[in-house]
Design a protein around this motif. Structure first.
Motif, PDB file in Angstrom:
ATOM      1  N   ASP A   1      18.288  19.722  12.267  1.00 52.26           N
ATOM      2  CA  ASP A   1      18.375  21.180  12.373  1.00 52.26           C
ATOM      3  C   ASP A   1      19.589  21.597  13.193  1.00 52.26           C
ATOM      4  O   ASP A   1      19.647  21.357  14.393  1.00 52.26           O
ATOM      5  N   THR A   2      20.563  22.212  12.524  1.00 55.72           N
ATOM      6  CA  THR A   2      21.713  22.778  13.236  1.00 55.72           C
ATOM      7  C   THR A   2      21.635  24.291  13.338  1.00 55.72           C
ATOM      8  O   THR A   2      22.539  24.933  13.854  1.00 55.72           O
ATOM      9  N   GLY A   3      20.570  24.875  12.795  1.00 56.16           N
ATOM     10  CA  GLY A   3      20.376  26.321  12.907  1.00 56.16           C
ATOM     11  C   GLY A   3      20.985  27.141  11.802  1.00 56.16           C
ATOM     12  O   GLY A   3      20.766  28.347  11.740  1.00 56.16           O
ATOM     13  N   TYR A   4      21.738  26.541  10.878  1.00 61.95           N
ATOM     14  CA  TYR A   4      22.405  27.334   9.850  1.00 61.95           C
ATOM     15  C   TYR A   4      21.425  28.055   8.909  1.00 61.95           C
ATOM     16  O   TYR A   4      21.605  29.234   8.636  1.00 61.95           O
ATOM     17  N   PRO A   5      20.364  27.384   8.415  1.00 58.67           N
ATOM     18  CA  PRO A   5      19.493  28.104   7.484  1.00 58.67           C
ATOM     19  C   PRO A   5      18.792  29.299   8.091  1.00 58.67           C
ATOM     20  O   PRO A   5      18.342  30.175   7.372  1.00 58.67           O
ATOM     21  N   GLY A   6      18.669  29.360   9.393  1.00 61.36           N
ATOM     22  CA  GLY A   6      18.008  30.488  10.023  1.00 61.36           C
ATOM     23  C   GLY A   6      18.933  31.632  10.370  1.00 61.36           C
ATOM     24  O   GLY A   6      18.510  32.635  10.936  1.00 61.36           O
ATOM     25  N   ARG A   7      20.217  31.510  10.065  1.00 60.71           N
ATOM     26  CA  ARG A   7      21.173  32.550  10.435  1.00 60.71           C
ATOM     27  C   ARG A   7      21.034  33.759   9.536  1.00 60.71           C
ATOM     28  O   ARG A   7      20.542  33.690   8.421  1.00 60.71           O
ATOM     29  N   THR A   8      21.528  34.884  10.031  1.00 64.88           N
ATOM     30  CA  THR A   8      21.584  36.076   9.199  1.00 64.88           C
ATOM     31  C   THR A   8      22.669  35.898   8.151  1.00 64.88           C
ATOM     32  O   THR A   8      23.483  34.984   8.215  1.00 64.88           O
ATOM     33  N   SER A   9      22.671  36.778   7.170  1.00 69.23           N
ATOM     34  CA  SER A   9      23.584  36.634   6.041  1.00 69.23           C
ATOM     35  C   SER A   9      25.045  36.682   6.489  1.00 69.23           C
ATOM     36  O   SER A   9      25.432  37.494   7.320  1.00 69.23           O
ATOM     37  N   LEU A  10      25.823  35.798   5.902  1.00 67.03           N
ATOM     38  CA  LEU A  10      27.265  35.822   6.079  1.00 67.03           C
ATOM     39  C   LEU A  10      27.893  36.410   4.826  1.00 67.03           C
ATOM     40  O   LEU A  10      27.363  36.268   3.734  1.00 67.03           O
ATOM     41  N   SER A  11      29.040  37.022   4.977  1.00 67.79           N
ATOM     42  CA  SER A  11      29.783  37.409   3.790  1.00 67.79           C
ATOM     43  C   SER A  11      30.294  36.147   3.125  1.00 67.79           C
ATOM     44  O   SER A  11      30.509  35.128   3.788  1.00 67.79           O
ATOM     45  N   PRO A  12      30.504  36.163   1.804  1.00 62.95           N
ATOM     46  CA  PRO A  12      31.035  34.967   1.142  1.00 62.95           C
ATOM     47  C   PRO A  12      32.341  34.476   1.759  1.00 62.95           C
ATOM     48  O   PRO A  12      32.535  33.269   1.921  1.00 62.95           O
ATOM     49  N   ALA A  13      33.228  35.400   2.125  1.00 66.24           N
ATOM     50  CA  ALA A  13      34.514  34.989   2.700  1.00 66.24           C
ATOM     51  C   ALA A  13      34.316  34.288   4.044  1.00 66.24           C
ATOM     52  O   ALA A  13      34.955  33.258   4.331  1.00 66.24           O
ATOM     53  N   ALA A  14      33.445  34.835   4.886  1.00 69.84           N
ATOM     54  CA  ALA A  14      33.199  34.221   6.194  1.00 69.84           C
ATOM     55  C   ALA A  14      32.541  32.853   6.034  1.00 69.84           C
ATOM     56  O   ALA A  14      32.873  31.902   6.746  1.00 69.84           O
TER      57      ALA A  14
END
Length: 377
Positions: free
Chosen positions: A350-363
């Motif tokens: 678990d690195t925490g990425y799946p729990g993050r809020t939405s990113l823009s495609p570019a970001a």
């Protein structure tokens, strides 16, 4: 304005005694029921004296703000109903009422010409789902607001937007709604009737709807239903899995990958390569086709795409999916299906990425490149 406020039991006989500006301010600071009654009468008189198209005096705005901050629920509700269509109302008051409880907020969200994009975006960010649905239903909302609603991905709000025929929804935004319809059945009927639906998007929608809606699509676009069904299969269906018994020879693998690359190139050149196709490829257990599709949509090297799937954590896969527009809500199920085809990879560290809020495609694309570059992928 006047009619609604006078429902709060005001006595017209008192109107002449409360028109002094200084007296109105005194009443606004007052605490008694009589002060509030006489204050509302004075406001009604000032509103009656405001010519159509004219701005109300700053004094009136100050009084309104004092009332709204201190007033009981029924007074705030009356103000909201009365000011819903007013062009001269204090914008700060309208913005405040739009964030009040939903029964108070609904009239101004639906109709106030003073609510700008930044106000509506604030409602989407800070208020309840009921408020968000009202924003999605608001007539003539801008493309900026529509895109923000689609980014949030809430089924009820998306369904309200799909049924809003006056919303400024771009072709790309409508395509994203159609992709959401693969998991949200309530979107399908309103999208079938959407005024901006065109023939190319209808082919995409056709694959998700039932027979009755398929007939509606074919009738609306005057296309033979059998031909439309064949077009969907030709354009969007991944090639069938190889029959068991065919050896995994090098030649067979090369031929399969070449066929997949050609299919992806065909879809991309026709503008049909979208996130929904990638999701479907995974669901049909065509992992290699998914990899080639991500490569074409994102511009990431195929070796990095495959390296992301082999990592001990799903961080890179999450960023990769976000970069090509795969909805965050779909990611957990997609991850499990990919793991089932890849001997449990990517791993569950678990690195925490799946729990993050939405990113823009570019970001997301920038973060993916940085991550894979650092990892030597």
């Amino acid at each position: 304005m006047t009619a609604a406020i006078r429902l709060l039991t005001l006595d017209p006989a008192d109107a002449g005694t409360v028109t002094s500006a200084s007296h109105l301010l005194d009443l606004a600071r007052g605490k008694t029921t009589d002060d509030r009654r006489r204050l509302l009468l004075g406001i009604a008189a000032l509103c009656d004296a405001t010519p159509p198209g004219a701005e109300a005096s700053p004094l009136l705005g100050d009084i309104f703000m004092i009332i709204a901050r201190q007033a009981e629920r029924d007074i705030r509700k009356a103000l909201s109903e009365s000011l819903a269509s007013a062009e001269w109302a204090p914008p700060a008051l309208i913005a405040m009422l739009a964030l009040d409880e939903i029964e108070i907020a609904r009239p101004v969200i639906a109709a106030s010409p003073l609510l700008k994009d930044q106000d509506l975006l604030r409602v989407l960010l800070e208020a309840t789902i009921e408020h968000q649905i009202e924003v999605a239903r608001r007539p003539h909302i801008s493309g900026t607001v529509a895109d923000a609603i689609i980014d949030r991905g809430d089924p009820a709000t998306l369904t309200a937007l799909a049924g809003n025929r006056t919303a400024q929804v771009s072709e790309d935004a409508l395509a994203r709604l159609i992709e959401h319809s693969s998991r949200i059945a309530a979107l399908r009927a309103p999208l079938t009737r959407h005024p901006h639906l065109n023939g190319a998007l209808a082919v995409q929608l056709y694959q998700w709807v039932g027979q009755a809606l398929r007939e509606a699509i074919s009738e609306r676009f005057q296309v033979d239903e059998t031909r439309l069904a064949n077009a969907v299969d030709t354009v969007t269906r991944p090639p069938p899995a190889e029959p068991r018994g065919i050896g995994n020879t090098v030649a067979a693998i090369v031929d399969k990958e070449e066929m997949e690359r050609r299919l992806v190139a065909k879809l991309q050149s026709s503008g049909q390569l979208r996130a929904g196709f990638l999701i479907r490829a995974v669901r049909e257990k065509r992992l290699s086709l998914f990899e080639h599709g991500v490569t074409a949509l994102s511009g990431f090297p195929l070796r990095q795409v495959r390296a992301a799937l082999a990592r001990p954590s799903p961080d890179a896969l999450f960023l990769m999916c976000a970069a090509v527009g795969i909805d965050r809500a779909v990611f957990p199920a997609l991850l499990e299906e990919i793991r089932a085809m890849s001997d449990g990879r990517p791993g569950d560290f678990d690195t925490g990425y799946p729990g993050r809020t939405s990113l823009s495609p570019a970001a997301a694309a920038r973060e993916f490149r940085a991550l894979m570059g650092h990892a030597g992928g």
